[in-house]
Motif scaffolding. Structure first.
Motif, short mmCIF file in Angstrom:
data_model
loop_
_atom_site.label_atom_id
_atom_site.label_comp_id
_atom_site.label_asym_id
_atom_site.label_seq_id
_atom_site.Cartn_x
_atom_site.Cartn_y
_atom_site.Cartn_z
N TYR A 221 0.80 -1.22 0.00
CA TYR A 221 0.00 0.00 0.00
C TYR A 221 0.84 1.28 0.00
O TYR A 221 0.33 2.35 -0.32
CB TYR A 221 -0.90 0.03 1.24
N LEU A 222 2.12 1.17 0.37
CA LEU A 222 2.93 2.38 0.53
C LEU A 222 4.10 2.49 -0.45
O LEU A 222 4.51 3.61 -0.78
CB LEU A 222 3.47 2.45 1.96
N ASN A 223 4.65 1.38 -0.88
CA ASN A 223 5.81 1.46 -1.79
C ASN A 223 5.37 1.84 -3.20
O ASN A 223 4.25 1.53 -3.63
CB ASN A 223 6.54 0.12 -1.82
N ASP A 224 6.27 2.48 -3.93
CA ASP A 224 5.97 2.86 -5.30
C ASP A 224 5.77 1.62 -6.18
O ASP A 224 6.31 0.54 -5.90
CB ASP A 224 7.09 3.73 -5.88
N SER B 235 2.61 6.12 -7.68
CA SER B 235 2.28 5.92 -6.27
C SER B 235 1.28 4.78 -6.10
O SER B 235 0.46 4.50 -6.98
CB SER B 235 1.69 7.20 -5.68
N ALA B 236 1.34 4.13 -4.94
CA ALA B 236 0.37 3.09 -4.61
C ALA B 236 -0.97 3.72 -4.23
O ALA B 236 -1.06 4.90 -3.92
CB ALA B 236 0.89 2.25 -3.45
N MET B 237 -2.01 2.91 -4.31
CA MET B 237 -3.39 3.28 -3.96
C MET B 237 -3.91 4.42 -4.84
O MET B 237 -4.62 5.31 -4.38
CB MET B 237 -3.51 3.61 -2.47
N THR C 21 -3.60 0.68 -7.71
CA THR C 21 -2.20 0.29 -7.81
C THR C 21 -1.63 -0.12 -6.45
O THR C 21 -1.88 0.53 -5.44
CB THR C 21 -1.34 1.43 -8.37
N THR C 22 -0.86 -1.19 -6.45
CA THR C 22 -0.09 -1.60 -5.27
C THR C 22 1.26 -2.13 -5.75
O THR C 22 1.43 -2.51 -6.90
CB THR C 22 -0.80 -2.69 -4.45
N SER C 23 2.21 -2.16 -4.84
CA SER C 23 3.59 -2.46 -5.19
C SER C 23 3.87 -3.96 -5.24
O SER C 23 3.33 -4.72 -4.45
CB SER C 23 4.53 -1.81 -4.16
N GLY C 24 4.72 -4.35 -6.18
CA GLY C 24 5.32 -5.68 -6.17
C GLY C 24 4.61 -6.75 -6.95
O GLY C 24 5.19 -7.79 -7.24
#
Length: 377
Positions: free
Chosen positions: A170-173, A186-188, A205-208
């Motif tokens: 939720y926080l990482n690009d 950006s995430a979310m 969007t979420t990371s990984g």
């Protein structure tokens, strides 16, 4: 190089099930966990990863390792496997950890295969399979949601997955390809609406979740992105929680608060919505792979959807490396795993509907389209 011995580190719901599936597939499994584990159908040893040398000691004499630990421990385990010449597999969605493993793979004597779970993992296998249908690909869109079947409250969520992993997502690009350009966003964000079996979901969007797909498809696809699906309203509340209340400044505390409020549930569902668009013979078309997966009975126990879809993906890839269907050395990208071969493994058959012989391929590709059956009441 065939192999039979494998260490499975981390025996939570996913790790224990992965170990059981591997044992059923003929591997000699040794499990490792921070606490003793009762009634496991394989030997279990207590592992204290606070000891810098613990990972190497655990893997001594093992031909392969599957880490089902929180992502923060995976660098140490991967480094130990690399030093010992063992195969390495994990479930991580953490981008920095994957980069570290990618570096190790350059001199590895075995295969280094991070991101073997559901997302990243199985969803990339499916996305690549759909993209192969086109001469030129316009877009690949990957959507995954692991959710409670009977949501309550405004969040509509339960932490059946690692809180550390969810907070990071939720926080990482997020890496994407947009209009042919690889970039981070950006995430979310990039909120959209998705319907699966009449259920309305939101995706953001979420990371990984893409794993290494941006690298693989750079210059080959115009648009590629991964989004997490949740029940409507979730993204706005999470943006408020992390950014307006500044919980992003203490990720560990943020995870503790969320899991205390929304503990795991047994009745869950995993939604997959994978789509690719492109041209063949000058005609634009769209291919979709849409599924809803529910808990299954495996080994006499009911397993949550997120547990078996994650553990099963890792076990199937490990089976393929053992059989020679995948490379036995170097870095393994999940999108290089053929879907048909994946589904032909003992564990991969679970993705049909929990019974051998059924096909998960789209109509016309080896069998009728099927969706995982809900468990009987």
């Amino acid at each position: 190089m065939t192999f039979t011995t494998i260490a499975v580190l981390g025996l939570g719901k996913v790790g224990r099930l992965a170990a059981e599936l591997l044992a059923e597939a003929g591997f000699a499994v040794t499990g490792f966990d921070a606490r003793p584990v009762a009634d496991a159908p394989f030997p279990v040893r207590v592992l204290d990863l606070a000891d810098p040398g613990a990972a190497r000691q655990a893997l001594d004499g093992q031909e392969a390792a599957l880490s089902c630990l929180p992502y923060a421990f995976n660098r140490a385990v991967a480094s130990a496997a690399h030093a010992l010449g063992a195969h390495y597999f994990d479930l991580t969605e953490d981008v920095a950890t994957t980069r570290h493993i990618r570096g190790l793979a350059e001199s590895a004597r075995g295969v280094m295969a991070p991101q073997c779970g559901l997302a990243p993992g199985f969803v990339a296998i499916v996305g690549a399979h759909l993209a192969e249908k086109f001469e030129r690909v316009r877009s690949i869109r990957l959507r995954v949601g692991a959710l409670p079947r009977h949501p309550t409250g405004l969040l509509g969520y339960a932490f059946n997955w690692s809180p550390e992993g969810v907070v990071n997502e939720y926080l990482n690009d997020c890496e994407v390809i947009e209009e042919g350009v690889v970039k981070t966003v950006s995430a979310m964000e990039w909120l959209e609406t998705v319907y699966i079996d009449g259920v309305r979901l939101e995706a953001f969007t979420t990371s990984g979740g893409l794993g290494t797909m941006c690298e693989t498809y750079a210059g080959r696809v115009e648009n590629l992105d991964y989004k997490t699906m949740r029940y409507p309203g979730h993204a706005a509340l999470m943006n408020f929680y992390f950014h307006e209340l500044l919980m992003r400044e203490d990720r560990a505390a943020a995870g503790r608060v969320l899991t205390h409020a929304k503990p795991p549930v047994d009745e869950d569902v995993v939604y997959l919505h994978v789509a690719a668009e492109g041209w063949t013979d000058g005609r634009l078309a769209r291919k979709e792979f849409v599924r809803a997966y529910y808990p299954l009975e495996i080994g006499g126990k009911t397993r949550t959807a997120i547990a078996w879809t994650t553990a099963g993906s890792a076990a199937a890839v490990i089976e393929m490396v053992r059989s020679g269907a995948l490379p036995e050395r170097g870095f393994l990208k999940q999108e290089s795993v053929p879907l048909e071969a994946f589904l032909s493994t003992r564990t991969g058959r679970l993705y049909a509907d929990g019974r051998p012989g059924n096909s998960l391929l789209p109509p016309g590709e080896g069998g009728a389209e099927r969706r995982m059956r809900e468990p009987r009441a």
